[in-house]
Design an enzyme around this catalytic site. Structure first.
Site, PDB file in Angstrom:
ATOM      1  N   ASP A  31       0.848  -1.200   0.000  1.00  0.00           N
ATOM      2  CA  ASP A  31       0.000   0.000   0.000  1.00  0.00           C
ATOM      3  C   ASP A  31       0.886   1.254   0.000  1.00  0.00           C
ATOM      4  O   ASP A  31       1.383   1.671   1.046  1.00  0.00           O
ATOM      5  CB  ASP A  31      -0.911  -0.017   1.237  1.00  0.00           C
ATOM      6  CG  ASP A  31      -1.819   1.216   1.296  1.00  0.00           C
ATOM      7  OD1 ASP A  31      -1.904   1.933   0.271  1.00  0.00           O
ATOM      8  OD2 ASP A  31      -2.437   1.443   2.355  1.00  0.00           O
ATOM      9  N   LYS A  39       1.702   7.886   0.471  1.00  0.00           N
ATOM     10  CA  LYS A  39       2.178   7.918   1.851  1.00  0.00           C
ATOM     11  C   LYS A  39       3.552   8.585   1.863  1.00  0.00           C
ATOM     12  O   LYS A  39       4.313   8.461   0.905  1.00  0.00           O
ATOM     13  CB  LYS A  39       2.301   6.498   2.392  1.00  0.00           C
ATOM     14  CG  LYS A  39       0.965   5.819   2.648  1.00  0.00           C
ATOM     15  CD  LYS A  39       1.152   4.484   3.332  1.00  0.00           C
ATOM     16  CE  LYS A  39      -0.171   3.750   3.517  1.00  0.00           C
ATOM     17  NZ  LYS A  39      -1.099   4.419   4.444  1.00  0.00           N
ATOM     18  N   ASP A  56       0.252  -5.097   4.500  1.00  0.00           N
ATOM     19  CA  ASP A  56      -1.122  -4.616   4.400  1.00  0.00           C
ATOM     20  C   ASP A  56      -2.061  -5.710   3.876  1.00  0.00           C
ATOM     21  O   ASP A  56      -3.222  -5.446   3.559  1.00  0.00           O
ATOM     22  CB  ASP A  56      -1.178  -3.370   3.500  1.00  0.00           C
ATOM     23  CG  ASP A  56      -2.335  -2.456   3.849  1.00  0.00           C
ATOM     24  OD1 ASP A  56      -2.872  -2.588   4.963  1.00  0.00           O
ATOM     25  OD2 ASP A  56      -2.705  -1.625   3.000  1.00  0.00           O
ATOM     26  N   ASP A  66      -5.723   6.476  -0.479  1.00  0.00           N
ATOM     27  CA  ASP A  66      -5.073   5.695   0.582  1.00  0.00           C
ATOM     28  C   ASP A  66      -6.100   4.988   1.469  1.00  0.00           C
ATOM     29  O   ASP A  66      -5.743   4.140   2.280  1.00  0.00           O
ATOM     30  CB  ASP A  66      -4.171   6.612   1.418  1.00  0.00           C
ATOM     31  CG  ASP A  66      -3.126   5.842   2.191  1.00  0.00           C
ATOM     32  OD1 ASP A  66      -2.967   4.630   1.924  1.00  0.00           O
ATOM     33  OD2 ASP A  66      -2.472   6.448   3.064  1.00  0.00           O
ATOM     34  N   GLU A 112      -7.948   2.683   0.603  1.00  0.00           N
ATOM     35  CA  GLU A 112      -8.238   1.670  -0.427  1.00  0.00           C
ATOM     36  C   GLU A 112      -8.813   0.389   0.160  1.00  0.00           C
ATOM     37  O   GLU A 112      -9.551  -0.324  -0.513  1.00  0.00           O
ATOM     38  CB  GLU A 112      -6.971   1.368  -1.236  1.00  0.00           C
ATOM     39  CG  GLU A 112      -6.001   0.332  -0.634  1.00  0.00           C
ATOM     40  CD  GLU A 112      -5.385   0.745   0.698  1.00  0.00           C
ATOM     41  OE1 GLU A 112      -5.402   1.954   1.028  1.00  0.00           O
ATOM     42  OE2 GLU A 112      -4.908  -0.144   1.421  1.00  0.00           O
ATOM     43  N   ARG A 168     -11.056  -0.253   2.445  1.00  0.00           N
ATOM     44  CA  ARG A 168     -12.518  -0.320   2.533  1.00  0.00           C
ATOM     45  C   ARG A 168     -13.157  -0.499   1.165  1.00  0.00           C
ATOM     46  O   ARG A 168     -14.232  -1.080   1.039  1.00  0.00           O
ATOM     47  CB  ARG A 168     -13.041   0.925   3.266  1.00  0.00           C
ATOM     48  CG  ARG A 168     -12.753   2.229   2.576  1.00  0.00           C
ATOM     49  CD  ARG A 168     -12.928   3.410   3.520  1.00  0.00           C
ATOM     50  NE  ARG A 168     -11.800   3.547   4.454  1.00  0.00           N
ATOM     51  CZ  ARG A 168     -11.701   4.488   5.380  1.00  0.00           C
ATOM     52  NH1 ARG A 168     -12.648   5.397   5.504  1.00  0.00           N
ATOM     53  NH2 ARG A 168     -10.660   4.549   6.174  1.00  0.00           N
TER      54      ARG A 168
HETATM   55  N1  BES Z   1      -3.035   0.265   5.198  1.00  0.00           N
HETATM   56  C1  BES Z   1      -3.422   1.493   5.786  1.00  0.00           C
HETATM   57  C2  BES Z   1      -3.648   1.393   7.287  1.00  0.00           C
HETATM   58  C3  BES Z   1      -2.447   1.057   8.126  1.00  0.00           C
HETATM   59  C4  BES Z   1      -1.791   2.062   8.794  1.00  0.00           C
HETATM   60  C5  BES Z   1      -2.012  -0.228   8.292  1.00  0.00           C
HETATM   61  C6  BES Z   1      -0.702   1.781   9.594  1.00  0.00           C
HETATM   62  C7  BES Z   1      -0.925  -0.532   9.092  1.00  0.00           C
HETATM   63  C8  BES Z   1      -0.273   0.491   9.743  1.00  0.00           C
HETATM   64  C9  BES Z   1      -4.712   1.997   5.156  1.00  0.00           C
HETATM   65  O1  BES Z   1      -4.899   1.625   3.833  1.00  0.00           O
HETATM   66  C10 BES Z   1      -4.655   3.481   5.187  1.00  0.00           C
HETATM   67  O2  BES Z   1      -3.840   4.024   4.508  1.00  0.00           O
HETATM   68  N2  BES Z   1      -5.516   4.094   5.997  1.00  0.00           N
HETATM   69  C11 BES Z   1      -5.563   5.493   6.127  1.00  0.00           C
HETATM   70  C12 BES Z   1      -6.995   5.899   5.940  1.00  0.00           C
HETATM   71  C13 BES Z   1      -7.206   7.359   5.715  1.00  0.00           C
HETATM   72  C14 BES Z   1      -6.594   7.795   4.406  1.00  0.00           C
HETATM   73  C15 BES Z   1      -8.686   7.630   5.720  1.00  0.00           C
HETATM   74  C16 BES Z   1      -5.067   5.883   7.513  1.00  0.00           C
HETATM   75  O3  BES Z   1      -5.301   5.117   8.452  1.00  0.00           O
HETATM   76  O4  BES Z   1      -4.413   6.885   7.631  1.00  0.00           O
HETATM   77 ZN    ZN Z   2      -4.035  -0.121   3.237  1.00  0.00          ZN
HETATM   78 MG    MG Z   3      -4.058   2.958   2.438  1.00  0.00          MG
END
Ligand code: BES
Ligand code: ZN
Ligand code: MG
Length: 461
Positions: free
Chosen positions: A230, A237, A248, A307, A309, A311
């Site tokens: 991801d 990111k 991920d 990001d 993604e 959901r």
């Molecule tokens: N894969 C990430 C969540 C994640 C964060 C997993 C840290 C493991 C460690 C997810 O896809 C993501 O990027 N979530 C974002 C959501 C936001 C953009 C609404 C997040 O948590 O910041």
């Molecule tokens: Zn993710």
């Molecule tokens: Mg993400």
């Protein structure tokens, strides 16, 4: 060489390294040689031992013996039973050996030196003990399978190699593996998977694993997020430890491990696992913030953030689960950084449209070692998911409660008569601390918990 493991909770005059009559701290260990025989003393501490304590003791003993070659090991398990919270001998041996085999795990396929751990033969007085050891081995093997998947680097575990790996893993089992790919995937109604995978040259896959040993039971579905890397996509990111995002796919690994455990234990269940496998990258074909996609339930979703993604692909999985007749749907995903802000790193979050069940799952978490804590799904927060262009946005307008708004997004894809459980394990895909039976790398979180939930759901309906 013979080694005897002696769990103790109070030191006596026999033990020169411990202060006499003092309680021996949980997990502290000491080797003592007496007349050519080696003893490993291991402290039980002052408190009564839980399942997880006993697993930790198994792990700590195995780690203490990492350097031993070709030894025969005996364990005074009765001392553990006596200091436990009403554990049976069977439970004691299963937990101890589960910890033992989990601590035995190493991920070394890309390391040169052959520094394999020694194999130690454990001696049991009775055949039943050997059977319990075997049960522990089966459980640990399934968890280690999930750890392997998570630890694989992103260039080795792509959606394509992942699908092949699953085929191989379940080849001689009762689990039927179907891979939806190519035109069959892109032309069918999986808008989330197809949108997220657009920016990667690695084609997406949708793996369906079916284990139907009892058709008269209601079908349970397990949906696991399988993002093999991801990057955030166009909403890239920026953190320096982005390499973490190879894990991920931890939700899908937990589901694959649970399916392996169900298969290997002859569990009488009717379960389907749905694993959307994608990379979230950004090239000239990538999906864009502001894109609107339509799901087969009619819902239009605005991509507020590429990001978010997980959901989007889970929504495909949830709808698919219901289309094949599942009445209970459990999804598990490394979904939000926010769950770690809420709970820290020891317990994942569990959400459900049947709130009254949440404490049961918490109890199963305590028993299995896959800790979990109940979280709310406040329907009011739908306000934060409002979109100008579509029915719902995949990104919350609030900086608070991100794990809850993510869960609420998923709930939009659940029909009211279905039972839905959502586990956000972004904070537990690695152990919060490398201790007990945990080793460097992935924790293998979720395998044992999902296994128990599926068995409970199967018995309960
Ligand atoms: N894969 C990430 C969540 C994640 C964060 C997993 C840290 C493991 C460690 C997810 O896809 C993501 O990027 N979530 C974002 C959501 C936001 C953009 C609404 C997040 O948590 O910041
Ligand atoms: Zn993710
Ligand atoms: Mg993400």
């Amino acid at each position: 060489m013979e080694i005897t493991i002696i769990p103790i909770h109070k030191a006596d005059e026999e033990l020169p390294f411990f202060q006499e009559n003092s309680s021996v701290g949980f997990g502290t260990s000491q080797f003592i040689q007496k007349e050519g025989e080696l003893f490993l003393y291991i402290g039980l501490g002052e408190n009564k031992l839980t399942f997880e304590d006993v697993r930790f003791l198994g792990g700590i003993c195995r780690k203490a013996l990492y350097k031993m070659k070709d030894a025969a090991v005996r364990i005074n398990y009765q001392a553990i039973v006596n200091r436990s919270l009403n554990l049976q001998i069977s439970e004691t041996i299963i937990c101890f050996m589960e910890g033992w085999y989990l601590a035995n795990y190493q991920f070394r396929p890309y390391k040169k030196e052959e520094e394999k751990l020694s194999t130690l033969a454990v001696h049991w007085e009775e055949k039943r003990f050997k059977d319990w050891e075997q049960e522990a081995y089966t459980r640990a093997t399934a968890v280690n399978f999930a750890r392997d998947l998570c630890n694989e680097p992103a260039n080795k575990l792509t959606p394509t190699s992942y699908a092949q790996y699953l085929r191989k893993m379940f080849k001689d089992t009762d689990v039927v593996v179907e891979i939806i790919e190519g035109d069959a995937l892109s032309k069918r109604d999986f808008p989330g998977i197809n949108a997220v995978s657009k920016g990667s040259s690695e084609p997406a896959k949708l793996a369906i694993l079916t284990l139907n040993r009892q058709s008269d039971k209601e079908k349970v579905a397990l949906v696991g997020k399988g993002v093999t890397f991801d990057s955030g996509g166009i909403n890239a990111k920026t953190a320096s430890d982005i390499g973490e995002m190879k894990m991920d796919m931890g939700g899908s690994a937990a589901v694959a491990g649970a399916m392996k455990l169900l298969a290997d234990t002859d569990a009488s269940v009717n379960v389907v696992a749905i694993l959307p496998l994608v990379q979230n990258l950004a090239d000239g074909n990538a999906f864009l913030p502001s894109d609107v996609i339509q799901y087969p339930n009619g819902l239009h979703v605005e991509v507020g953030n590429t990001d978010a993604e997980g959901r989007l692909i889970l929504a495909d999985g949830l709808l698919y689960a219901q289309s094949v007749g599942a009445k209970t749907i459990i999804d598990i995903a490394t979904l939000t950084g926010s769950i770690g802000s809420a709970l820290g790193l020891k317990a994942a979050g569990v959400f459900s449209n049947a709130e009254e069940d949440l404490w049961q799952y918490k109890k199963l978490g305590d028993e299995t070692g896959d800790y979990i804590w109940p979280m709310p799904v406040y329907d009011d927060y739908i306000h934060y998911l409002k979109s100008d262009a579509a029915d719902v946005n995949n990104m919350s307008s609030s900086q608070f409660g991100g794990a809850i708004t993510a869960a609420l997004f998923l709930k939009q894809f659940i029909e009211p008569d279905k039972k839905w459980i959502h586990i956000d394990m972004a904070n537990t895909v690695r152990p919060w601390k490398v201790q007990g039976y945990y080793v460097q790398g992935a924790s293998g979180y979720g395998v044992r918990l999902l296994y128990e939930i599926v068995k409970q759901k199967t018995l309960g309906n």
